[in-house]
Motif scaffolding. Structure first.
Motif, PDB file in Angstrom:
ATOM      1  N   PRO A 168      -7.129 -11.448   1.930  1.00 50.81           N
ATOM      2  CA  PRO A 168      -6.674 -10.090   2.240  1.00 50.81           C
ATOM      3  C   PRO A 168      -7.795  -9.068   2.002  1.00 50.81           C
ATOM      4  CG  PRO A 168      -5.076 -11.224   0.878  1.00 50.81           C
ATOM      5  CD  PRO A 168      -6.309 -12.068   0.906  1.00 50.81           C
ATOM      6  N   LEU A 169      -8.180  -8.413   3.079  1.00 47.58           N
ATOM      7  CA  LEU A 169      -9.305  -7.482   3.062  1.00 47.58           C
ATOM      8  C   LEU A 169      -8.811  -6.042   2.996  1.00 47.58           C
ATOM      9  CD1 LEU A 169     -12.408  -7.106   3.479  1.00 47.58           C
ATOM     10  CD2 LEU A 169     -11.920  -7.021   5.933  1.00 47.58           C
ATOM     11  N   LEU A 170      -9.361  -5.273   2.056  1.00 46.27           N
ATOM     12  CA  LEU A 170      -9.083  -3.846   1.987  1.00 46.27           C
ATOM     13  C   LEU A 170     -10.027  -3.185   2.995  1.00 46.27           C
ATOM     14  CD1 LEU A 170      -8.588  -1.729  -1.186  1.00 46.27           C
ATOM     15  CD2 LEU A 170      -9.705  -0.845   0.832  1.00 46.27           C
ATOM     16  N   THR A 171      -9.472  -2.723   4.094  1.00 42.46           N
ATOM     17  CA  THR A 171     -10.251  -2.161   5.197  1.00 42.46           C
ATOM     18  C   THR A 171     -10.467  -0.665   5.019  1.00 42.46           C
ATOM     19  OG1 THR A 171      -8.274  -1.671   6.480  1.00 42.46           O
ATOM     20  CG2 THR A 171      -9.266  -3.872   6.787  1.00 42.46           C
TER      21      THR A 171
ATOM     22  N   ALA B  42      -8.271   1.994   2.936  1.00 41.37           N
ATOM     23  CA  ALA B  42      -8.950   2.872   1.979  1.00 41.37           C
ATOM     24  C   ALA B  42      -8.571   4.328   2.225  1.00 41.37           C
ATOM     25  CB  ALA B  42     -10.460   2.682   2.074  1.00 41.37           C
ATOM     26  N   GLN B  43      -8.516   4.722   3.479  1.00 43.60           N
ATOM     27  CA  GLN B  43      -8.128   6.099   3.825  1.00 43.60           C
ATOM     28  C   GLN B  43      -6.704   6.385   3.359  1.00 43.60           C
ATOM     29  OE1 GLN B  43     -10.031   8.565   4.838  1.00 43.60           O
ATOM     30  NE2 GLN B  43      -8.293   9.944   4.741  1.00 43.60           N
TER      31      GLN B  43
ATOM     32  N   ILE C  38     -11.033  -1.451 -10.111  1.00 48.88           N
ATOM     33  CA  ILE C  38     -11.084  -2.607  -9.221  1.00 48.88           C
ATOM     34  C   ILE C  38     -10.347  -3.749  -9.909  1.00 48.88           C
ATOM     35  CG2 ILE C  38     -12.616  -4.231  -8.039  1.00 48.88           C
ATOM     36  CD1 ILE C  38     -14.712  -1.901  -8.074  1.00 48.88           C
ATOM     37  N   PRO C  39      -9.248  -4.231  -9.316  1.00 51.36           N
ATOM     38  CA  PRO C  39      -8.403  -5.228  -9.984  1.00 51.36           C
ATOM     39  C   PRO C  39      -9.008  -6.631 -10.025  1.00 51.36           C
ATOM     40  CG  PRO C  39      -7.626  -4.898  -7.762  1.00 51.36           C
ATOM     41  CD  PRO C  39      -8.746  -3.902  -7.978  1.00 51.36           C
TER      42      PRO C  39
ATOM     43  N   VAL D  69      -6.816   3.597  -7.839  1.00 51.30           N
ATOM     44  CA  VAL D  69      -6.500   2.308  -8.442  1.00 51.30           C
ATOM     45  C   VAL D  69      -6.186   1.392  -7.267  1.00 51.30           C
ATOM     46  CG1 VAL D  69      -4.944   1.013  -9.937  1.00 51.30           C
ATOM     47  CG2 VAL D  69      -5.595   3.363 -10.542  1.00 51.30           C
ATOM     48  N   ILE D  70      -7.025   0.394  -7.070  1.00 55.58           N
ATOM     49  CA  ILE D  70      -6.854  -0.518  -5.947  1.00 55.58           C
ATOM     50  C   ILE D  70      -5.752  -1.521  -6.283  1.00 55.58           C
ATOM     51  CG2 ILE D  70      -7.970  -2.332  -4.576  1.00 55.58           C
ATOM     52  CD1 ILE D  70     -10.604  -0.758  -4.967  1.00 55.58           C
ATOM     53  N   PRO D  71      -4.760  -1.669  -5.404  1.00 50.36           N
ATOM     54  CA  PRO D  71      -3.686  -2.643  -5.649  1.00 50.36           C
ATOM     55  C   PRO D  71      -4.246  -4.070  -5.720  1.00 50.36           C
ATOM     56  CG  PRO D  71      -3.100  -1.146  -3.862  1.00 50.36           C
ATOM     57  CD  PRO D  71      -4.554  -0.913  -4.173  1.00 50.36           C
TER      58      PRO D  71
END
Length: 164
Positions: free
Chosen positions: A2-5, A9-10, A52-53, A21-23
């Motif tokens: 799973p990529l945070l795109t 991010a927006q 960063i989790p 806080v990144i899920p």
């Protein structure tokens, strides 16, 4: 993976503002995902902190470049800090966790770092990775087999210690 795109991010910026806080559902952060464009002179949308989790293992090229990050929490699960990931921010202190094995070119270039402790599993530090900082002291583990000749400003250092 799973990529945070950039689009995600927006959405996170819109929901959380400048302290992100990144899920923990993502395993990688896309290149330039949170980066600010070179010609953007606005200070309103620049990140000041990011957590960063543990789920993240890869931070893409320039993922957080040109923000105003003063603080980042990088989890032990991250193995690589990619090219220019945190370039041109306001980081004052940083501890490189032991999960990281490679610090790529220009990763932390042009910040405000005065001291740095590098994690015990880092094996390589790329060119200009720490250039343009205020580094007075750096602790380098003996695991580091390669440091590029221009990784940081050697002439500014007052203390270099090699940990064993």
């Amino acid at each position: 993976m799973p990529l945070l795109t950039t689009e995600i991010a927006q959405s996170l910026r819109e929901a959380q503002g400048t302290d992100i806080v990144i899920p923990n559902i993502y395993t990688a952060i896309e290149a330039e995902a949170f980066a600010i464009e070179w010609d953007d002179t606005s200070k309103d949308n620049r990140l000041t902190s990011v957590a960063i989790p543990d789920s993240i293992v890869l931070i893409g090229d320039g993922a957080f470049a040109r923000n105003q990050l003063t603080r980042i929490d990088i989890s032990e699960s991250v193995t690589t800090i990619s090219d220019s990931s945190f370039q041109k921010n306001q980081l004052r202190s940083l501890s490189i966790p032991s999960g990281i094995t490679f610090i790529d070119e220009e990763s932390f270039e042009d910040n405000l770092l005065a001291s740095l402790v590098i994690g015990e599993n880092v094996t390589s530090i790329g060119g200009e990775a720490l250039q343009g900082n205020r580094l007075k002291s750096i602790t380098i583990p003996d695991s580091v087999a390669y440091i590029d000749h221009d990784a940081f400003d050697f002439d500014l250092l007052e203390t270099v210690s090699i940990s064993k």
